[in-house]
Design a protein around this motif. Structure first.
Motif, PDB file in Angstrom:
ATOM      1  N   ASP A  46       0.687  -1.096   0.005  1.00 16.19           N
ATOM      2  CA  ASP A  46       0.454  -0.396  -0.191  1.00 16.19           C
ATOM      3  C   ASP A  46       0.581   1.301   0.251  1.00 16.19           C
ATOM      4  O   ASP A  46       1.929   1.130   0.792  1.00 16.19           O
ATOM      5  N   ALA A  47       0.789   1.842  -0.854  1.00 20.62           N
ATOM      6  CA  ALA A  47       1.817   3.027  -1.097  1.00 20.62           C
ATOM      7  C   ALA A  47       1.139   4.552  -1.481  1.00 20.62           C
ATOM      8  O   ALA A  47      -0.717   4.466  -1.224  1.00 20.62           O
ATOM      9  N   PHE A  48       1.824   5.331  -0.097  1.00 20.57           N
ATOM     10  CA  PHE A  48       1.219   6.858  -0.029  1.00 20.57           C
ATOM     11  C   PHE A  48       0.501   6.827   0.609  1.00 20.57           C
ATOM     12  O   PHE A  48      -0.555   7.023   1.460  1.00 20.57           O
ATOM     13  N   THR A  49       0.910   5.682   2.426  1.00 17.45           N
ATOM     14  CA  THR A  49       0.287   5.531   3.658  1.00 17.45           C
ATOM     15  C   THR A  49       1.559   5.258   4.138  1.00 17.45           C
ATOM     16  O   THR A  49       2.414   4.624   3.849  1.00 17.45           O
ATOM     17  N   ALA A  50       0.604   5.350   5.984  1.00 14.50           N
ATOM     18  CA  ALA A  50       1.608   4.765   6.913  1.00 14.50           C
ATOM     19  C   ALA A  50       0.986   3.328   7.411  1.00 14.50           C
ATOM     20  O   ALA A  50       0.783   3.099   8.310  1.00 14.50           O
ATOM     21  N   THR A  51      -0.441   3.572   7.101  1.00 18.53           N
ATOM     22  CA  THR A  51      -1.458   1.918   7.447  1.00 18.53           C
ATOM     23  C   THR A  51      -1.798   1.753   6.828  1.00 18.53           C
ATOM     24  O   THR A  51      -1.905   1.849   5.532  1.00 18.53           O
ATOM     25  N   ALA A  52      -1.916   0.006   6.898  1.00 13.80           N
ATOM     26  CA  ALA A  52      -2.367  -0.509   5.863  1.00 13.80           C
ATOM     27  C   ALA A  52      -3.632  -0.633   5.615  1.00 13.80           C
ATOM     28  O   ALA A  52      -4.333  -0.545   6.619  1.00 13.80           O
ATOM     29  N   PHE A  53      -3.755  -1.104   4.083  1.00 16.28           N
ATOM     30  CA  PHE A  53      -5.651  -1.057   4.072  1.00 16.28           C
ATOM     31  C   PHE A  53      -5.540   0.333   3.387  1.00 16.28           C
ATOM     32  O   PHE A  53      -7.212   0.852   3.329  1.00 16.28           O
ATOM     33  N   ARG A  54      -4.784   1.069   3.404  1.00 14.08           N
ATOM     34  CA  ARG A  54      -5.000   2.810   2.927  1.00 14.08           C
ATOM     35  C   ARG A  54      -3.444   2.774   1.915  1.00 14.08           C
ATOM     36  O   ARG A  54      -3.194   2.143   1.316  1.00 14.08           O
ATOM     37  N   GLY A  55      -4.113   4.139   0.984  1.00 17.68           N
ATOM     38  CA  GLY A  55      -3.465   4.152   0.165  1.00 17.68           C
ATOM     39  C   GLY A  55      -3.484   3.454  -1.158  1.00 17.68           C
ATOM     40  O   GLY A  55      -4.845   3.420  -1.138  1.00 17.68           O
ATOM     41  N   ASN A  56      -2.745   3.598  -1.923  1.00 17.44           N
ATOM     42  CA  ASN A  56      -2.601   2.697  -3.004  1.00 17.44           C
ATOM     43  C   ASN A  56      -1.953   1.384  -3.326  1.00 17.44           C
ATOM     44  O   ASN A  56      -0.438   1.238  -3.175  1.00 17.44           O
ATOM     45  N   PRO A  57      -2.812   0.375  -3.499  1.00 17.53           N
ATOM     46  CA  PRO A  57      -1.879  -0.895  -3.148  1.00 17.53           C
ATOM     47  C   PRO A  57      -1.970  -0.800  -4.830  1.00 17.53           C
ATOM     48  O   PRO A  57      -2.085  -0.921  -5.866  1.00 17.53           O
ATOM     49  N   ALA A  58      -0.716  -1.858  -4.797  1.00 19.06           N
ATOM     50  CA  ALA A  58      -0.348  -2.358  -6.231  1.00 19.06           C
ATOM     51  C   ALA A  58       0.962  -3.586  -6.068  1.00 19.06           C
ATOM     52  O   ALA A  58       1.655  -3.779  -4.911  1.00 19.06           O
ATOM     53  N   ALA A  59       1.018  -4.642  -7.106  1.00 21.73           N
ATOM     54  CA  ALA A  59       1.534  -5.819  -6.859  1.00 21.73           C
ATOM     55  C   ALA A  59       2.892  -5.282  -7.619  1.00 21.73           C
ATOM     56  O   ALA A  59       2.990  -4.280  -8.163  1.00 21.73           O
ATOM     57  N   VAL A  60       4.383  -6.047  -6.974  1.00 20.58           N
ATOM     58  CA  VAL A  60       4.900  -5.981  -6.846  1.00 20.58           C
ATOM     59  C   VAL A  60       5.805  -7.172  -7.438  1.00 20.58           C
ATOM     60  O   VAL A  60       5.747  -8.028  -6.423  1.00 20.58           O
ATOM     61  N   CYS A  61       6.378  -8.014  -8.572  1.00 17.04           N
ATOM     62  CA  CYS A  61       7.045  -8.813  -9.160  1.00 17.04           C
ATOM     63  C   CYS A  61       8.634  -8.786  -8.750  1.00 17.04           C
ATOM     64  O   CYS A  61       8.666  -7.985  -9.763  1.00 17.04           O
ATOM     65  N   LEU A  62       8.881  -9.859  -8.797  1.00 14.75           N
ATOM     66  CA  LEU A  62      10.804  -9.905  -8.535  1.00 14.75           C
ATOM     67  C   LEU A  62      11.524 -10.632  -9.953  1.00 14.75           C
ATOM     68  O   LEU A  62      10.891 -11.955  -9.535  1.00 14.75           O
ATOM     69  N   LEU A  63      11.818 -10.110 -11.591  1.00 16.40           N
ATOM     70  CA  LEU A  63      12.126 -10.782 -11.578  1.00 16.40           C
ATOM     71  C   LEU A  63      13.332 -11.877 -12.200  1.00 16.40           C
ATOM     72  O   LEU A  63      14.546 -10.711 -12.006  1.00 16.40           O
ATOM     73  N   GLU A  64      13.697 -12.853 -11.741  1.00 19.24           N
ATOM     74  CA  GLU A  64      15.427 -13.213 -11.819  1.00 19.24           C
ATOM     75  C   GLU A  64      15.858 -12.952 -13.608  1.00 19.24           C
ATOM     76  O   GLU A  64      16.731 -13.156 -13.643  1.00 19.24           O
ATOM     77  N   SER A  65      14.866 -13.370 -14.347  1.00 20.07           N
ATOM     78  CA  SER A  65      15.110 -13.458 -15.635  1.00 20.07           C
ATOM     79  C   SER A  65      14.237 -13.109 -16.474  1.00 20.07           C
ATOM     80  O   SER A  65      13.269 -12.439 -16.007  1.00 20.07           O
ATOM     81  N   THR A  66      14.298 -12.890 -17.339  1.00 23.61           N
ATOM     82  CA  THR A  66      13.428 -12.330 -18.497  1.00 23.61           C
ATOM     83  C   THR A  66      11.660 -13.182 -18.894  1.00 23.61           C
ATOM     84  O   THR A  66      11.648 -14.297 -18.106  1.00 23.61           O
ATOM     85  N   LEU A  67      10.813 -12.518 -18.589  1.00 22.28           N
ATOM     86  CA  LEU A  67       9.237 -13.097 -18.661  1.00 22.28           C
ATOM     87  C   LEU A  67       8.849 -13.499 -19.424  1.00 22.28           C
ATOM     88  O   LEU A  67       9.401 -12.177 -20.581  1.00 22.28           O
ATOM     89  N   ASP A  68       8.179 -13.989 -20.132  1.00 22.28           N
ATOM     90  CA  ASP A  68       7.913 -14.273 -21.719  1.00 22.28           C
ATOM     91  C   ASP A  68       6.149 -12.355 -21.807  1.00 22.28           C
ATOM     92  O   ASP A  68       5.814 -12.201 -20.756  1.00 22.28           O
ATOM     93  N   GLU A  69       6.598 -11.731 -22.598  1.00 23.01           N
ATOM     94  CA  GLU A  69       6.433 -10.772 -22.923  1.00 23.01           C
ATOM     95  C   GLU A  69       3.917 -10.969 -22.960  1.00 23.01           C
ATOM     96  O   GLU A  69       3.748 -10.077 -21.672  1.00 23.01           O
ATOM     97  N   ASP A  70       3.499 -11.836 -22.923  1.00 25.24           N
ATOM     98  CA  ASP A  70       2.656 -11.619 -22.653  1.00 25.24           C
ATOM     99  C   ASP A  70       2.246 -11.755 -20.934  1.00 25.24           C
ATOM    100  O   ASP A  70       0.948 -11.342 -20.386  1.00 25.24           O
ATOM    101  N   ALA A  71       2.657 -12.664 -21.252  1.00 24.26           N
ATOM    102  CA  ALA A  71       3.015 -12.844 -18.729  1.00 24.26           C
ATOM    103  C   ALA A  71       2.618 -11.585 -18.363  1.00 24.26           C
ATOM    104  O   ALA A  71       1.770 -11.981 -17.123  1.00 24.26           O
ATOM    105  N   HIS A  72       3.572 -10.858 -18.700  1.00 23.71           N
ATOM    106  CA  HIS A  72       3.183  -9.536 -17.989  1.00 23.71           C
ATOM    107  C   HIS A  72       1.441  -9.258 -17.882  1.00 23.71           C
ATOM    108  O   HIS A  72       0.958  -8.685 -16.606  1.00 23.71           O
TER     109      HIS A  72
END
Length: 325
Positions: A46-72
């Protein structure tokens, strides 16, 4: 002609036009081999907040290698948040703990997006908090150039470009505005050709409570404006500094039904327009802003003399897991 902000150096820069890359429909198409076998670390912050379940939630994926383009795009649809960020290593020898430069892309459920503030903040938070990255400044290589995120005592500071806005003739966008907000009084209208956002300042007779309770009809907007000129609508009102326990210089809301986001809870990228606009209107370089969505979020804005803007906010990681398919 663009006017320089008071007290700043005039630096003329060629602005890069930001384009949305819409994904083609893949209904009924089989998954690729790489998409079937992927196992990816995934987080929600949750971004732009100091409190859970406020602000704007974003998912973050960490890629060790190239991901198929369509999979994004498939993953972004599955997460079904306003944005999903993909942080990738630029070199095989890079490390999420040691390295300071990474690739970064953002996807809505419908399209790749050229600039996203809250998902950049979320990505930096994941690297700093979950991967214990040792660097004080991270650099992300993106569609919008190199963006930096640096640690601060009370949050993370994003170093973003500034995008100018220009006066917009009301009659050219009258149908769009009236469909969205009816007969609500409008004080100023600006347009950003670089981001394709329409900035609508409501009358100074309105306050935060009015903006928060305003019913905005986003459903017909893509059918009304289908030329590609507009892809986002910003509504903003002047703040009441000194009149509240936590004063804010301005308030805003953001709507982007053209890319599948009816209303974005908190939008860092719109403050690359709102920051310079309100800086000129208020005669201030340091401002505090609040985005009046149901979740709400706080942003500290600082206009710099080099023609860029610092946007500071907090982030809370609320989910950690592994994406498999």
């Amino acid at each position: 002609m663009n006017k320089c902000l008071s007290g700043s150096n005039c630096i003329q820069k060629k602005q890069t036009k930001l384009e949305v890359k819409r994904a083609p429909s893949r209904a009924g198409s089989p998954q690729t081999e790489s998409a079937r076998k992927m196992k990816l670390p995934i987080f929600i912050a949750d971004a732009f907040t100091a409190t859970a379940f406020r602000g704007n939630p974003a998912a973050v994926c960490l890629l060790e290698s190239t991901l198929d383009e369509d999979a994004h795009q498939d993953i972004a649809r599955e997460m079904n948040l306003s944005e999903t960020a993909f942080v990738r290593k630029l070199q095989p020898t890079d490390d999420f703990t040691q390295s300071s430069r990474f690739g970064l892309r953002w996807f809505t459920p419908e399209a790749e997006f050229p600039l996203c503030g809250h998902a950049t903040l979320a990505s930096a938070a994941v690297l700093f908090q979950k991967r214990k990255n040792r660097n004080s400044i991270l650099t992300f290589v993106t569609m919008s150039g190199e963006l930096k995120a640096r640690r601060a005592e009370d949050g993370i500071v994003l170093d973003f470009p500034v995008y100018p806005t220009f006066p917009q003739d009301f009659h050219e966008v009258e149908d769009l505005i009236k469909a969205a907000i009816g007969d609500t009084l409008v004080q100023d209208i600006r347009y950003s050709p670089d981001t394709k956002n329409l900035l609508v300042r409501l009358s100074d007779s309105y306050d935060r409570s009015f903006l928060e309770s305003l019913k905005v009809n986003t459903e017909p907007l893509p059918a009304i404006e289908k030329t590609g000129k507009v892809r986002g609508l910003i509504l903003t009102v002047k703040g009441e500094p000194g009149g509240q326990t936590a004063p804010y210089d301005f308030y805003s809301r953001y709507f982007a039904p053209w890319v599948g986001v009816a209303e974005d809870p908190v939008t860092g990228s719109t403050h690359t327009l709102l920051g310079p606009y309100w800086s000129e209107e208020l005669g201030k370089k340091e401002m505090r802003a609040f985005q009046c969505s149901r979740r709400g979020g706080e942003l500290d804005i600082s206009l710099r003399p080099d023609g860029r803007v610092d946007i500071k906010g907090g982030a809370v990681i609320v989910l950690e897991g592994t994406l498999t398919a």
